[in-house]
Design a protein around this motif. Structure first.
Motif, PDB file in Angstrom:
ATOM      1  N   SER A   1       0.831  -1.196   0.000  1.00 49.00           N
ATOM      2  CA  SER A   1       0.000   0.000   0.000  1.00 49.00           C
ATOM      3  C   SER A   1       0.874   1.258   0.000  1.00 49.00           C
ATOM      4  O   SER A   1       1.924   1.295   0.650  1.00 49.00           O
ATOM      5  CB  SER A   1      -0.881  -0.026   1.253  1.00 49.00           C
ATOM      6  N   ASN A   2       0.453   2.268  -0.716  1.00 46.09           N
ATOM      7  CA  ASN A   2       1.160   3.558  -0.846  1.00 46.09           C
ATOM      8  C   ASN A   2       2.462   3.457  -1.638  1.00 46.09           C
ATOM      9  O   ASN A   2       3.274   4.388  -1.619  1.00 46.09           O
ATOM     10  CB  ASN A   2       1.471   4.197   0.518  1.00 46.09           C
ATOM     11  N   ASP A   3       2.681   2.325  -2.308  1.00 39.44           N
ATOM     12  CA  ASP A   3       3.897   2.161  -3.101  1.00 39.44           C
ATOM     13  C   ASP A   3       3.486   1.834  -4.539  1.00 39.44           C
ATOM     14  O   ASP A   3       2.276   1.770  -4.867  1.00 39.44           O
ATOM     15  CB  ASP A   3       4.751   1.025  -2.502  1.00 39.44           C
TER      16      ASP A   3
ATOM     17  N   LEU B   1       2.217   8.167  -3.669  1.00 40.15           N
ATOM     18  CA  LEU B   1       2.235   9.617  -3.876  1.00 40.15           C
ATOM     19  C   LEU B   1       3.332   9.965  -4.890  1.00 40.15           C
ATOM     20  O   LEU B   1       4.163   9.130  -5.227  1.00 40.15           O
ATOM     21  CB  LEU B   1       2.479  10.343  -2.554  1.00 40.15           C
TER      22      LEU B   1
ATOM     23  N   TYR C   1       6.133  11.582  -4.840  1.00 34.39           N
ATOM     24  CA  TYR C   1       7.553  11.386  -4.531  1.00 34.39           C
ATOM     25  C   TYR C   1       7.961   9.919  -4.692  1.00 34.39           C
ATOM     26  O   TYR C   1       9.080   9.608  -5.119  1.00 34.39           O
ATOM     27  CB  TYR C   1       7.862  11.869  -3.102  1.00 34.39           C
TER      28      TYR C   1
ATOM     29  N   ARG D   1      10.824   5.650  -7.411  1.00 29.87           N
ATOM     30  CA  ARG D   1      10.864   4.285  -7.948  1.00 29.87           C
ATOM     31  C   ARG D   1      11.284   4.296  -9.419  1.00 29.87           C
ATOM     32  O   ARG D   1      12.035   3.417  -9.873  1.00 29.87           O
ATOM     33  CB  ARG D   1       9.495   3.604  -7.800  1.00 29.87           C
TER      34      ARG D   1
END
Lengths: 285, 86
Positions: B11-13, B66, B68, B73
């Motif tokens: 999650s969030n990645d 997000l 950033y 990545r």
């Protein structure tokens, strides 16, 4: 002054984005043990971009770099030392590596024309570090020592126990070295994230020896650690009474005075001032 | 065709895979594609422009990352692609 420092892996966006919601006094973004060898590049890229986008509120930002004896340590410093962080945590510190770290940071600050002076928290986690702890603590930028008991136990070839007898000497050395240099003595994390009673007992023991903060490896440890390392309401009330009595004694030109039938002298007044200072800092009333 | 990737499906990645390509092609799979698909594409294009890259295949599997995280990545994946090539 710190009570709680929370480790957060520097390669996990979900945890990083919530770094300032857990009420730790400091958050330690970990580029070392929490990041696999194959992901070191990804972690430092992610953390650098995170710093560019995120403003964390009212919290000290500490970064645990990789050791300066690894291929990553110096590169970590070059990438992440900036005005957006406060402190570098140096693993497996020795006098030599702390001197090297301080020198490298100074050069980077100059090169990047930084406004801020970055502090260092060396980790005392090898037998040689314990022996050198006083000298390590005396470096200009060092403002805390962290005891790393798991690596130390490996170095000592001993098992870690709940009672912690095997780290008693190291705890005491870290405390003496830190206090002799007027900096924070930060205790090793309690490794069970579910045994909060054990965490409380371990924290109380560490505090009773002289530690003034403890590192945390899970957000659910922070409340307990903050509670133990904060002055109690009774202690605050007592400290206020001592300082009021001192003020009255000064007005009356009394050299000696007592509170609750106990003579109050200079060390007790200094401790009372410290209690009030902490209470104000952490808004405890 | 050389390939490199970076990120996770947590999650969030996001997990970004890049391949050498003769033009720019971006494929986005996201749990928030309806709301943020355009934003993700914009971040990818801005980052590639920053790196002066005009041709590349970029596959993004997004779990609510997000800006950033997407940028980081992608930068790491490209760096890995270049290192593999070197």
């Amino acid at each position: 002054m710190r009570r709680s420092l929370l480790f957060i892996p520097a390669n996990t966006p979900a945890m990083m984005q919530n770094a300032d919601v857990f009420e730790a006094d400091a958050v330690i973004f970990d580029l070392e043990d929490a990041v696999q060898m194959t992901e070191k590049d990804a972690a430092v890229d992610l953390f650098t971009q995170f710093l560019n986008q995120f403003k964390l509120n009212n919290i000290e930002i500490v970064v645990r770099i990789n050791g300066l004896d690894t291929p990553f340590g110096e590169s970590d410093l070059n990438r992440i030392v900036s005005d957006q962080i406060d402190t570098i945590m140096l693993p497996k510190a020795t006098v030599q590596s702390t001197a090297l770290c301080e020198g490298l940071i100074r050069k980077i600050e100059k090169r990047k024309k930084m406004q801020k002076q970055i502090h260092i928290i060396p980790i005392i986690e090898r037998a040689v570090s314990v022996i050198e702890s006083y000298e390590i603590a005396s470096f200009e930028r060092v403002d805390g020592l962290l005891l790393g008991a798991e690596d130390l136990a490996t170095d000592l070839e001993v098992e870690r126990t709940e009672q912690g007898f095997e780290i008693l000497f190291a705890r005491s050395m870290v405390i003496m070295a830190a206090k002799a240099n007027g900096i924070d003595a930060i205790d090793t994390p309690y490794t069970s994230t579910t045994n909060l009673k054990g965490l409380e007992m371990d924290s109380v023991l560490a505090k009773s020896l002289g530690m003034n903060a403890k590192s945390c490896i899970h957000p659910n440890q922070i409340d307990t650690v903050n509670h133990v390392f904060s002055p109690s309401l009774d202690a605050i009330r007592h400290a206020k009474r001592i300082l009021e009595a001192e003020s009255e004694a000064t007005k009356s030109h009394l050299g000696a005075f007592s509170v609750d039938g106990k003579m109050i002298d200079k060390p007790i007044i200094e401790r009372a001032r410290k209690v009030i200072e902490k209470a104000k800092l952490w808004k405890i009333e | 065709m050389r390939t490199a990737s970076c990120g996770t499906m947590e999650s969030n990645d996001c997990l970004i895979t890049v391949k050498t390509h003769n033009r720019l092609e971006i494929v986005i799979e996201s749990i928030v594609f309806e709301q943020f698909g355009d934003q993700i594409e914009a971040v990818i294009k801005q980052t590639l422009a920053l790196l002066n890259i005009k041709s590349l295949f970029v596959h993004v599997k997004d779990k609510g990352a997000l800006d950033y995280a997407i940028k980081a990545r992608l930068m790491t994946a490209i760096q890995r692609l270049e290192e593999n090539h070197a």
